[in-house]
Scaffold this active site. Structure first.
Site, short mmCIF file in Angstrom:
data_model
loop_
_atom_site.label_atom_id
_atom_site.label_comp_id
_atom_site.label_asym_id
_atom_site.label_seq_id
_atom_site.Cartn_x
_atom_site.Cartn_y
_atom_site.Cartn_z
N GLN A 24 10.83 2.33 8.54
CA GLN A 24 9.39 2.15 8.42
C GLN A 24 8.66 3.44 8.76
O GLN A 24 7.45 3.53 8.57
CB GLN A 24 8.92 1.04 9.36
CG GLN A 24 9.49 -0.32 9.01
CD GLN A 24 9.02 -1.38 9.98
OE1 GLN A 24 7.89 -1.83 9.90
NE2 GLN A 24 9.88 -1.77 10.90
N ASP A 27 7.62 9.73 8.45
CA ASP A 27 7.99 11.13 8.60
C ASP A 27 9.34 11.36 7.92
O ASP A 27 9.93 10.46 7.36
CB ASP A 27 8.05 11.51 10.08
CG ASP A 27 8.96 10.59 10.88
OD1 ASP A 27 10.01 10.14 10.35
OD2 ASP A 27 8.64 10.30 12.04
N HIS A 42 7.41 2.17 4.35
CA HIS A 42 5.98 2.44 4.45
C HIS A 42 5.59 3.77 3.81
O HIS A 42 4.53 4.31 4.12
CB HIS A 42 5.54 2.38 5.92
CG HIS A 42 5.62 1.00 6.48
ND1 HIS A 42 5.77 0.75 7.82
CD2 HIS A 42 5.60 -0.22 5.89
CE1 HIS A 42 5.83 -0.55 8.02
NE2 HIS A 42 5.73 -1.15 6.86
N CYS A 83 -7.37 11.99 -12.85
CA CYS A 83 -8.61 11.20 -12.86
C CYS A 83 -9.72 11.79 -11.98
O CYS A 83 -10.84 11.29 -12.01
CB CYS A 83 -8.33 9.76 -12.47
SG CYS A 83 -8.00 9.52 -10.71
N THR A 121 11.11 -0.93 16.64
CA THR A 121 10.00 -1.51 15.89
C THR A 121 9.43 -2.70 16.66
O THR A 121 10.15 -3.38 17.38
CB THR A 121 10.43 -1.94 14.48
OG1 THR A 121 9.30 -2.49 13.79
CG2 THR A 121 11.57 -2.94 14.51
N SER A 122 8.15 -2.94 16.48
CA SER A 122 7.49 -4.06 17.16
C SER A 122 7.96 -5.39 16.60
O SER A 122 7.89 -6.41 17.28
CB SER A 122 5.97 -3.95 17.03
OG SER A 122 5.59 -4.10 15.66
#
Length: 179
Positions: A24, A27, A42, A83, A121-122
């Site tokens: 997740q 970096d 992520h 764009c 991780t949480s």
């Protein structure tokens, strides 16, 4: 810079064909340590893209990323060459969906897994937080490595209360002794 936990994962992966890393983290610390990452759930802070049309932005081709030599209060983001919208980091912000392809790679890895480590991780941000439970429903052991209790703690097969930078080198060292 990669910490000893990142280094340990890279070393373990070099010795263990089939060891897959799903992260997740946004970096590139796993890669800088030498690991191959199957999926960045992520996104990546280094993969810039257009905020409107999602066109990847190759910063090497754009002088707009050159920072001023003197301090300034604010620097405007570069503009998309397709764009004209602002370019943004290629990360998932709260409320956005995960990229489908990396999540599909993570799901496929769970189908192949015979062990899952949930590290640092949480365990509350969905849908990534649900991945260890999918392994558990298949009978795959899930080891949680985290200094604090998480949503996963009560259901994990084994819980190791330690930071990744301490636990992962110890785990890889112990495994090396059994090889």
């Amino acid at each position: 810079r990669p910490n000893p936990g990142h280094d340990a994962v890279a070393a373990w992966q070099r010795r263990t064909p089939g060891l897959e890393v799903v992260t997740q983290n946004v970096d590139d610390l796993h890669e800088r340590a030498g690991a191959r990452v199957l999926a960045h759930l992520h996104g990546s802070i280094f993969a810039l893209r257009c905020s409107e049309c999602d066109t990847p932005f190759d910063e090497a081709d754009d002088a707009a990323l050159a920072l001023p030599s003197d301090p300034v209060e604010r620097v405007a983001p570069p503009r998309c060459p397709v764009c004209g919208a602002a370019v943004r980091p290629g990360v998932v912000w709260f409320g956005e969906e995960l990229p489908h392809e990396p999540f599909a790679h993570a799901e496929a890895a769970l189908e192949r897994a015979d062990l899952v480590l949930s590290v640092g991780t949480s365990g509350v941000v969905q849908p990534a937080a649900g991945l260890p439970y999918r392994a558990l429903t298949r009978g795959v052991p899930v080891v949680e490595i985290n200094p604090a209790e998480t949503e996963l703690s009560d259901d994990a097969t084994l819980v190791w209360r330690a930071p990744a930078a301490a636990a992962l080198p110890a785990l890889v060292s112990a495994l090396r002794g059994k090889a």
